[in-house]
Design a protein around this motif. Structure first.
Motif, PDB file in Angstrom:
ATOM      1  N   ARG A 146       0.829  -1.223   0.000  1.00 48.99           N
ATOM      2  CA  ARG A 146       0.000   0.000   0.000  1.00 48.99           C
ATOM      3  C   ARG A 146       0.860   1.268   0.000  1.00 48.99           C
ATOM      4  NH1 ARG A 146      -5.264  -1.545   1.072  1.00 48.99           N
ATOM      5  NH2 ARG A 146      -5.503  -3.618   2.016  1.00 48.99           N
ATOM      6  N   LEU A 147       1.879   1.272  -0.830  1.00 52.83           N
ATOM      7  CA  LEU A 147       2.732   2.446  -0.958  1.00 52.83           C
ATOM      8  C   LEU A 147       2.164   3.383  -2.024  1.00 52.83           C
ATOM      9  CD1 LEU A 147       6.228   0.713  -0.776  1.00 52.83           C
ATOM     10  CD2 LEU A 147       5.183   2.156   0.966  1.00 52.83           C
ATOM     11  N   PRO A 148       2.291   4.708  -1.815  1.00 48.70           N
ATOM     12  CA  PRO A 148       1.659   5.690  -2.716  1.00 48.70           C
ATOM     13  C   PRO A 148       2.432   5.935  -4.016  1.00 48.70           C
ATOM     14  CG  PRO A 148       2.810   6.834  -0.963  1.00 48.70           C
ATOM     15  CD  PRO A 148       2.922   5.362  -0.654  1.00 48.70           C
ATOM     16  N   ILE A 149       2.700   4.876  -4.762  1.00 51.15           N
ATOM     17  CA  ILE A 149       3.357   4.987  -6.071  1.00 51.15           C
ATOM     18  C   ILE A 149       2.457   4.306  -7.086  1.00 51.15           C
ATOM     19  CG2 ILE A 149       5.380   4.353  -7.454  1.00 51.15           C
ATOM     20  CD1 ILE A 149       7.049   4.394  -4.915  1.00 51.15           C
ATOM     21  N   ALA A 207      15.540   3.420  -5.414  1.00 51.63           N
ATOM     22  CA  ALA A 207      15.291   3.455  -3.971  1.00 51.63           C
ATOM     23  C   ALA A 207      15.220   4.886  -3.455  1.00 51.63           C
ATOM     24  CB  ALA A 207      16.384   2.678  -3.239  1.00 51.63           C
ATOM     25  N   ALA A 208      16.122   5.749  -3.956  1.00 55.96           N
ATOM     26  CA  ALA A 208      16.147   7.136  -3.497  1.00 55.96           C
ATOM     27  C   ALA A 208      14.846   7.862  -3.851  1.00 55.96           C
ATOM     28  CB  ALA A 208      17.344   7.861  -4.111  1.00 55.96           C
ATOM     29  N   PHE A 209      14.403   7.732  -5.104  1.00 55.10           N
ATOM     30  CA  PHE A 209      13.187   8.419  -5.528  1.00 55.10           C
ATOM     31  C   PHE A 209      11.936   7.785  -4.919  1.00 55.10           C
ATOM     32  CE2 PHE A 209      15.935  10.394  -8.605  1.00 55.10           C
ATOM     33  CZ  PHE A 209      15.316  11.596  -8.896  1.00 55.10           C
ATOM     34  N   ALA A 210      11.923   6.455  -4.810  1.00 59.88           N
ATOM     35  CA  ALA A 210      10.763   5.786  -4.224  1.00 59.88           C
ATOM     36  C   ALA A 210      10.609   6.158  -2.759  1.00 59.88           C
ATOM     37  CB  ALA A 210      10.900   4.276  -4.379  1.00 59.88           C
ATOM     38  N   ALA A 211      11.719   6.216  -2.021  1.00 59.44           N
ATOM     39  CA  ALA A 211      11.665   6.590  -0.605  1.00 59.44           C
ATOM     40  C   ALA A 211      11.163   8.021  -0.441  1.00 59.44           C
ATOM     41  CB  ALA A 211      13.048   6.436   0.025  1.00 59.44           C
ATOM     42  N   ARG A 212      11.564   8.906  -1.368  1.00 61.36           N
ATOM     43  CA  ARG A 212      11.112  10.297  -1.306  1.00 61.36           C
ATOM     44  C   ARG A 212       9.613  10.401  -1.575  1.00 61.36           C
ATOM     45  NH1 ARG A 212      13.730  15.357  -4.741  1.00 61.36           N
ATOM     46  NH2 ARG A 212      12.566  17.006  -3.668  1.00 61.36           N
ATOM     47  N   GLN A 213       9.087   9.486  -2.387  1.00 64.00           N
ATOM     48  CA  GLN A 213       7.658   9.494  -2.693  1.00 64.00           C
ATOM     49  C   GLN A 213       6.818   8.890  -1.582  1.00 64.00           C
ATOM     50  OE1 GLN A 213       7.695  11.793  -5.201  1.00 64.00           O
ATOM     51  NE2 GLN A 213       5.908  10.664  -5.929  1.00 64.00           N
ATOM     52  N   CYS A 214       7.467   8.286  -0.601  1.00 63.87           N
ATOM     53  CA  CYS A 214       6.740   7.616   0.488  1.00 63.87           C
ATOM     54  C   CYS A 214       7.203   8.161   1.828  1.00 63.87           C
ATOM     55  CB  CYS A 214       6.959   6.104   0.421  1.00 63.87           C
ATOM     56  SG  CYS A 214       6.562   5.359  -1.167  1.00 63.87           S
ATOM     57  N   PRO A 215       6.889   9.424   2.134  1.00 62.91           N
ATOM     58  CA  PRO A 215       7.334  10.015   3.406  1.00 62.91           C
ATOM     59  C   PRO A 215       6.861   9.200   4.603  1.00 62.91           C
ATOM     60  CG  PRO A 215       5.598  11.336   2.362  1.00 62.91           C
ATOM     61  CD  PRO A 215       6.034  10.335   1.359  1.00 62.91           C
TER      62      PRO A 215
END
Length: 338
Positions: A74-77, A107-115
């Motif tokens: 359930r990640l917001p991507i 990983a860097a961009f995905a982590a930024r999209q999932c605060p």
């Protein structure tokens, strides 16, 4: 200034991607060598185009299995962003050693999209990679068993088969440790001093492990993601097969099943950017063991590298437009805040 940057990103990015493609072709032996290899397929242009396009199936399988894990967590991507980041990953894989450079960027961009859930985003990528490796291990072991006569006919292939079985056994042991060992309890038993950096690091690792383990034991992940991994690797073999037919090679699909998965595994080891040189030498060695000449092996390897470079360049353009879009959203949010 921001508006100028937004407008210039596609143009500057396109030039940089074109330069990257030229550098990759130079690294592969020069534009002339690539052109000579492509000329071998001048009588079969549809087969050449089909082989290059078919690699998209492999990329889509990888993106689909990551997207499935994102949905499970359930990640917001969304699907579009998943494809863009996966394309960016393929682009940076050609720049970094082996097949690892793209995972760091994803990983860097995905982590930024999932605060607040950055560790979960990183774990989703790690789980996608690990399940993909398990799929590859099962795929190669199955090929070794089915094509046992081929692997038994000479010392090199027989040694590779033993190494493959050992790697598959190691992967099974790692999987058992990840599933059976409770790292959370171990962390509680050896908990670092409260408020220290070590405590935060341990908490992050435990959360990463729990998310990773959840992906591995989830029914959809264990069945569908694994099935997509098998399809991914078979699509790679089919891509090699179509490309081989475009230059008139008579190597069979069964022989490529024995050669190309091993080549891909060894090329993904972080030794050279994009596996350049490793892929060519491994394929040359393995192909010689099944009676394929050096010139044909080199041509097929170069065509596959050309295919990877084409899709990496496309991934670079997709990534640049993704960055431009993110910059635009950032500017809009800033103006809205004012």
């Amino acid at each position: 200034m921001n508006a100028w940057l937004k407008k210039s990103v596609p143009l500057v990015g396109g030039v940089l991607v074109a330069l990257l493609f030229a550098v990759l072709m130079w690294r592969a032996g020069g534009i002339g060598r690539v052109a000579d290899t492509l000329a071998l397929a001048k009588g079969r242009p549809l087969l050449l185009a089909s082989g290059v396009l078919f690699f998209c199936v492999s990329l889509l399988c990888g993106a689909a299995r990551w997207y499935l894990l994102l949905r499970i967590l359930r990640l917001p991507i969304d699907a579009g962003e998943c494809i863009k980041l996966y394309a960016a990953g393929h682009f940076f894989n050609m720049l970094g050693p082996g097949a690892l450079g793209g995972d760091v960027i994803k990983a860097a961009f995905a982590a930024r999209q999932c605060p607040g859930r950055g560790m979960d985003a990183v774990a989703s990528i790690a789980a996608e990679r690990f399940i993909g490796f398990l799929g590859l291990a099962v795929f190669i072991v199955t090929v070794c068993l089915v094509k046992s006569d081929l692997f038994a006919q000479n010392t090199v292939l027989s040694f590779l088969r033993s190494a493959i079985f050992a790697a598959a056994f190691a992967a099974a042991v790692v999987l058992a440790v990840l599933l059976l060992a409770d790292w959370g309890k171990l962390a509680e038993r050896y908990k670092p001093r409260s408020g220290s950096f070590s405590e935060k690091a341990v908490e992050g690792i435990v959360r990463l492990w729990r998310t990773f383990r959840f992906c591995l034991i989830h029914p959809s992940a264990s069945v569908f993601v694994f099935a997509l991994s098998l399809l991914n690797h078979f699509a790679d073999v089919c891509c090699y097969f179509i490309l081989s037919r475009s230059i008139g090679m008579s190597v069979s699909l069964g022989e490529l099943l024995a050669v190309t998965p091993v080549t891909n595994v060894l090329a993904s080891v972080p030794l050279t950017p994009g596996g350049v040189g490793v892929r060519e030498n491994i394929m040359l060695t393995l192909m010689s063991e099944i009676g394929v000449g050096a010139s044909e092996s080199a041509a097929l390897s170069l065509l596959m590298f050309f295919t990877l470079a084409v899709w990496a360049s496309a991934g670079g353009l997709i990534f640049l437009f993704y960055v431009k879009d993110r910059m635009g959203r950032g500017c809009d949010e800033k103006r809205g805040g004012e």
